[in-house]
Enzyme design. Structure first.
Site, PDB file in Angstrom:
ATOM      1  CG  LEU A   1      -1.908  -1.112   1.430  1.00 43.03           C
ATOM      2  CD1 LEU A   1      -2.703  -0.892   2.708  1.00 43.03           C
ATOM      3  CD2 LEU A   1      -2.848  -1.199   0.241  1.00 43.03           C
ATOM      4  CG  ASP A   2      -0.330   4.822  -2.128  1.00 41.54           C
ATOM      5  OD1 ASP A   2      -0.917   5.265  -1.133  1.00 41.54           O
ATOM      6  OD2 ASP A   2      -0.860   4.769  -3.253  1.00 41.54           O
ATOM      7  CG  MET A   3       4.212   6.522   2.294  1.00 42.56           C
ATOM      8  SD  MET A   3       4.473   5.661   3.861  1.00 42.56           S
ATOM      9  CE  MET A   3       4.406   7.033   4.998  1.00 42.56           C
ATOM     10  CG  MET A   4      -0.798   9.720   0.243  1.00 40.59           C
ATOM     11  SD  MET A   4      -0.705  10.681   1.763  1.00 40.59           S
ATOM     12  CE  MET A   4      -2.287  11.523   1.708  1.00 40.59           C
ATOM     13  CB  THR A   5      -3.421   3.328   0.382  1.00 40.70           C
ATOM     14  OG1 THR A   5      -3.329   4.011  -0.871  1.00 40.70           O
ATOM     15  CG2 THR A   5      -4.563   2.323   0.303  1.00 40.70           C
TER      16      THR A   5
END
Length: 221
Positions: free
Chosen positions: A27-31
Site C-alpha cells: 500500500l502506498d503512504m496515502m492508502t
C-alpha cells in the site's frame, strides 16, 4: 512496517530463530487498510501473481461529479496516460520532455455506497463526496488513483478492506493479529470479476433491440 512489527515482537519466539516476514502486495503512504505479511515467500508470490486473479476490495471516497458514463467506463476498462513524464537530453544536449506512457487497466467492479452533497473540494468549491466500493483483480502501482483521477475524480480516502479471503473486518488501526492460512486454490476459484456473455445472451439482446426499435407511429388526426 516490517520494522514496526519486529519491534513489537511479531515473529519472535523464545529459543527459536526469528521469522523473516514478507509483505503480500503493498500500500502506498496515502492508502489505509489491510496489510498482509507471511513467512512463506512462495505463498506471498502466489498471492501477488496476476494470473491468479485474486480479488482485492477497497472503500474509496472521491470528490467530483460521478456519472453513469464514468461508472460504465470503470467497469469496461480504461487506458490512461500516466503523469510521470521524463526529461531526457537529445543529441544536442537539449532537454526533451517525453510524455508518460499509456497504461491499460482491465474492468473493475464498482458500486456506490453513499453520497453526500455540498462537499468542499480542495480548492474550496462545492461538490459531491461519494463513497464507492471497488473490487479489482490487478495490483498495478497506484491503479485506482490513476483510473479515478483520469475521470476527474479526486481520491480523498482509499481503504483496502480485503485481499483474497483475508478481510479487514473490525481490526483496529495499528493492530496486528495472527490469522489462519487461506488456501490459494480456493481463492482462485472466485474466477474473473465479470462472467463473459454467451452467444445466446448476445442473440437475445439483439432480437430485443430489433423488436423494440421497429416502432410504427400511428396518426390519429
Amino acid at each position: 512496517m516490517i520494522q514496526r512489527l519486529s519491534m513489537g515482537g511479531v515473529g519472535k519466539k523464545k529459543n527459536q530463530p526469528n521469522i523473516h516476514l514478507k509483505p503480500v502486495g503493498r500500500l502506498d503512504m496515502m492508502t489505509e487498510g489491510l496489510m498482509i505479511f507471511t513467512n512463506d515467500g512462495k505463498y506471498a508470490r502466489e498471492m501477488e501473481l496476476p494470473i491468479n486473479k485474486l480479488w482485492r476490495t477497497y472503500r474509496v471516497r472521491v470528490h467530483g461529479r460521478l456519472t453513469m458514463g464514468k461508472m460504465r467506463a470503470m467497469r469496461k476498462g480504461l487506458t490512461v496516460r500516466l503523469n510521470d513524464s521524463n526529461v531526457n537530453k537529445d543529441a544536442n544536449g537539449q532537454d526533451v520532455i517525453r510524455a508518460g506512457k499509456m497504461m491499460k487497466y482491465k474492468g473493475i467492479k464498482v458500486s456506490i455506497e453513499r453520497k453526500s452533497s455540498k462537499g468542499r473540494g480542495r480548492g474550496g468549491g462545492g461538490g459531491t463526496n461519494t463513497w464507492l466500493q471497488i473490487t479489482c483483480s490487478e495490483g498495478k502501482n497506484r491503479m485506482l488513483r490513476r483510473i479515478l483521477e483520469s475521470l476527474g475524480l479526486d481520491v480523498t480516502r482509499l481503504i483496502r478492506i480485503s485481499y483474497g479471503d483475508y478481510k479487514l473486518d473490525t481490526i483496529p488501526p495499528g493492530k496486528a493479529i495472527e490469522v489462519n492460512y487461506k488456501d490459494i486454490e480456493k481463492m482462485k476459484k472466485k474466477g474473473p470479476l465479470f462472467v463473459a456473455k454467451s452467444s445466446n445472451d448476445e442473440k437475445k439482446k439483439k432480437d430485443f433491440d430489433r423488436d423494440n426499435n421497429d416502432v410504427q407511429w400511428v396518426n390519429y388526426s
